[in-house]
Design a protein around this motif. Structure first.
Motif, PDB file in Angstrom:
ATOM      1  N   TRP A  12      35.570  44.757  41.956  1.00 40.85           N
ATOM      2  CA  TRP A  12      36.210  44.094  40.821  1.00 40.85           C
ATOM      3  C   TRP A  12      37.497  43.396  41.246  1.00 40.85           C
ATOM      4  O   TRP A  12      37.802  42.286  40.787  1.00 40.85           O
ATOM      5  N   VAL A  13      38.263  44.031  42.114  1.00 38.64           N
ATOM      6  CA  VAL A  13      39.494  43.417  42.604  1.00 38.64           C
ATOM      7  C   VAL A  13      39.175  42.176  43.419  1.00 38.64           C
ATOM      8  O   VAL A  13      39.831  41.126  43.292  1.00 38.64           O
ATOM      9  N   ILE A  14      38.154  42.271  44.263  1.00 37.92           N
ATOM     10  CA  ILE A  14      37.733  41.113  45.058  1.00 37.92           C
ATOM     11  C   ILE A  14      37.252  39.995  44.141  1.00 37.92           C
ATOM     12  O   ILE A  14      37.548  38.809  44.372  1.00 37.92           O
ATOM     13  N   ALA A  15      36.508  40.349  43.087  1.00 37.09           N
ATOM     14  CA  ALA A  15      36.033  39.343  42.131  1.00 37.09           C
ATOM     15  C   ALA A  15      37.205  38.633  41.474  1.00 37.09           C
ATOM     16  O   ALA A  15      37.182  37.406  41.283  1.00 37.09           O
ATOM     17  N   ALA A  16      38.264  39.372  41.136  1.00 35.14           N
ATOM     18  CA  ALA A  16      39.449  38.756  40.531  1.00 35.14           C
ATOM     19  C   ALA A  16      40.123  37.808  41.509  1.00 35.14           C
ATOM     20  O   ALA A  16      40.552  36.705  41.141  1.00 35.14           O
ATOM     21  N   LEU A  19      37.967  34.746  41.833  1.00 36.30           N
ATOM     22  CA  LEU A  19      38.105  33.922  40.631  1.00 36.30           C
ATOM     23  C   LEU A  19      39.390  33.107  40.687  1.00 36.30           C
ATOM     24  O   LEU A  19      39.409  31.921  40.330  1.00 36.30           O
ATOM     25  N   LEU A  20      40.465  33.720  41.151  1.00 36.51           N
ATOM     26  CA  LEU A  20      41.720  32.992  41.303  1.00 36.51           C
ATOM     27  C   LEU A  20      41.549  31.855  42.302  1.00 36.51           C
ATOM     28  O   LEU A  20      42.004  30.727  42.060  1.00 36.51           O
ATOM     29  N   ALA A  21      40.882  32.137  43.411  1.00 35.74           N
ATOM     30  CA  ALA A  21      40.685  31.111  44.435  1.00 35.74           C
ATOM     31  C   ALA A  21      39.880  29.938  43.882  1.00 35.74           C
ATOM     32  O   ALA A  21      40.244  28.775  44.074  1.00 35.74           O
ATOM     33  N   VAL A  22      38.782  30.251  43.187  1.00 41.36           N
ATOM     34  CA  VAL A  22      37.942  29.190  42.622  1.00 41.36           C
ATOM     35  C   VAL A  22      38.696  28.426  41.539  1.00 41.36           C
ATOM     36  O   VAL A  22      38.648  27.190  41.469  1.00 41.36           O
ATOM     37  N   VAL A  37      49.335  37.760  47.497  1.00 41.59           N
ATOM     38  CA  VAL A  37      49.575  39.095  46.938  1.00 41.59           C
ATOM     39  C   VAL A  37      48.254  39.793  46.627  1.00 41.59           C
ATOM     40  O   VAL A  37      48.051  40.971  46.980  1.00 41.59           O
ATOM     41  N   LEU A  38      47.325  39.084  45.988  1.00 43.71           N
ATOM     42  CA  LEU A  38      46.033  39.684  45.677  1.00 43.71           C
ATOM     43  C   LEU A  38      45.243  39.996  46.946  1.00 43.71           C
ATOM     44  O   LEU A  38      44.553  41.025  47.019  1.00 43.71           O
ATOM     45  N   LEU A  39      45.336  39.125  47.940  1.00 46.46           N
ATOM     46  CA  LEU A  39      44.649  39.389  49.205  1.00 46.46           C
ATOM     47  C   LEU A  39      45.172  40.658  49.862  1.00 46.46           C
ATOM     48  O   LEU A  39      44.401  41.461  50.405  1.00 46.46           O
ATOM     49  N   VAL A  40      46.483  40.854  49.815  1.00 47.35           N
ATOM     50  CA  VAL A  40      47.082  42.063  50.402  1.00 47.35           C
ATOM     51  C   VAL A  40      46.609  43.309  49.661  1.00 47.35           C
ATOM     52  O   VAL A  40      46.355  44.357  50.274  1.00 47.35           O
ATOM     53  N   VAL A  41      46.469  43.217  48.340  1.00 49.07           N
ATOM     54  CA  VAL A  41      45.947  44.347  47.562  1.00 49.07           C
ATOM     55  C   VAL A  41      44.523  44.680  48.012  1.00 49.07           C
ATOM     56  O   VAL A  41      44.169  45.853  48.208  1.00 49.07           O
ATOM     57  N   VAL A  42      43.697  43.645  48.181  1.00 48.21           N
ATOM     58  CA  VAL A  42      42.325  43.862  48.654  1.00 48.21           C
ATOM     59  C   VAL A  42      42.335  44.505  50.034  1.00 48.21           C
ATOM     60  O   VAL A  42      41.576  45.443  50.307  1.00 48.21           O
ATOM     61  N   VAL A  43      43.205  44.017  50.917  1.00 48.83           N
ATOM     62  CA  VAL A  43      43.300  44.583  52.269  1.00 48.83           C
ATOM     63  C   VAL A  43      43.635  46.066  52.210  1.00 48.83           C
ATOM     64  O   VAL A  43      43.001  46.890  52.875  1.00 48.83           O
ATOM     65  N   ALA A  44      44.638  46.415  51.412  1.00 52.72           N
ATOM     66  CA  ALA A  44      45.053  47.810  51.327  1.00 52.72           C
ATOM     67  C   ALA A  44      43.918  48.702  50.835  1.00 52.72           C
ATOM     68  O   ALA A  44      43.646  49.772  51.409  1.00 52.72           O
TER      69      ALA A  44
END
Length: 283
Positions: A12-16, A19-22, A37-44
């Motif tokens: 779900w986080v990756i989907a968000a 979605l931001l990227a698109v 910031v969202l990418l770093v959250v996904v990484v963590a």
């Protein structure tokens, strides 16, 4: 195959993030700081399922220190990226480099690291034997693909950093990409040596049992990075931009070239990685 709660949340986080990227791509106004910031959250969320908190912190520390040292060194001396400086477009700076730059290295570097494992068929949680050197090498190529697409957009067209003498690739000099390879290879090689030295203590006990979903979850954010970088082609910008050397570049040509290069670098690597994961499962 049962999907556990952590996997579902991560999807779900990756989907968000995707979605931001698109969304920013279609709107034609990328938001690099929010996206990072969202990418770093996904990484963590992704990394802490495989690596211990200490290993995660070591990778972050290596990335932040090495990237900032190389960037500041180049701004002051021209080595290793060439002669450039950052404008104020990216906000607050640490010494001469915007604070957002190191997290961007960290996030995209992590996905490049994971994709290198897939491309080499390294299914274990840490590289061993010759893979201690091969994984950093391949990860560096995968990472520099990002800069190959990013730099003309962010520098020449966006003005986030300025190449004082211009360059042949839409105002970006060749030496920049050699410097990038050196920088990211240093990061990956130091981390690989750390993992090799720490051995099993560097990873979580369940790390080797993570399934295909875990590998796909490293590929999708890498694709989202490419989507943001190819926005200039999709939004069909017109006009001309002049680099500091006085060379004029057509924005439409820049966008078309960026799309062409991305298809045969970042998008190709992402597709190949997904197919390899699928093929491994089939076998």
């Amino acid at each position: 195959m049962r999907t556990d709660r952590r996997t579902t949340i991560l999807w779900w986080v990756i989907a968000a993030q995707l979605l931001l990227a698109v969304g920013t791509t279609l709107a034609g106004w990328p938001q690099p700081i929010l996206n990072v910031v969202l990418l770093v959250v996904v990484v963590a969320m992704h990394a802490l399922r495989r690596y211990t908190l200490m290993s995660f912190a070591v990778f972050a520390a290596i990335t932040f220190v090495v990237s900032n040292v190389y960037e500041n060194l180049s701004i002051l001396t021209g080595f290793p990226f060439g002669d450039y400086y950052y404008s104020d477009n990216l906000g607050l700076k640490l010494f001469l480099v915007p604070l957002v730059i190191a997290p961007a290295y960290f996030a995209t570097g992590y996905f490049s690291w994971q994709i290198a494992h897939i491309l080499l068929g390294v299914t274990g949680a840490r590289p061993r034997g010759r893979d201690v050197f091969l994984v950093p090498l391949i990860a560096s190529f995968v990472m520099v693909m990002w800069d190959l697409i990013m730099d003309p957009n962010a520098a020449t067209a966006g003005g986030s950093w300025i190449w004082e003498d211009g360059g042949g690739y839409f105002g970006v000099p060749l030496v920049n990409f050699a410097g990038w390879f050196l920088c990211v290879y240093t990061i990956f090689q130091l981390f690989a040596l750390y993992l090799a030295r720490r051995g099993p203590a560097a990873i979580r006990p369940e790390a080797d049992g993570l399934g295909d979903a875990y590998r796909y979850q490293a590929i999708v954010p890498y694709v989202s990075v490419a989507l943001v970088l190819t926005s200039r082609f999709l939004t069909r910008e017109d006009g001309v931009v002049t680099d500091p050397a006085g060379q004029q570049w057509q924005l439409a040509d820049l966008g078309e070239t960026t799309m062409l290069v991305s298809v045969f670098t970042m998008y190709f690597v992402a597709l190949l990685s997904a197919l390899l994961v699928s093929r491994t499962r089939a076998i």
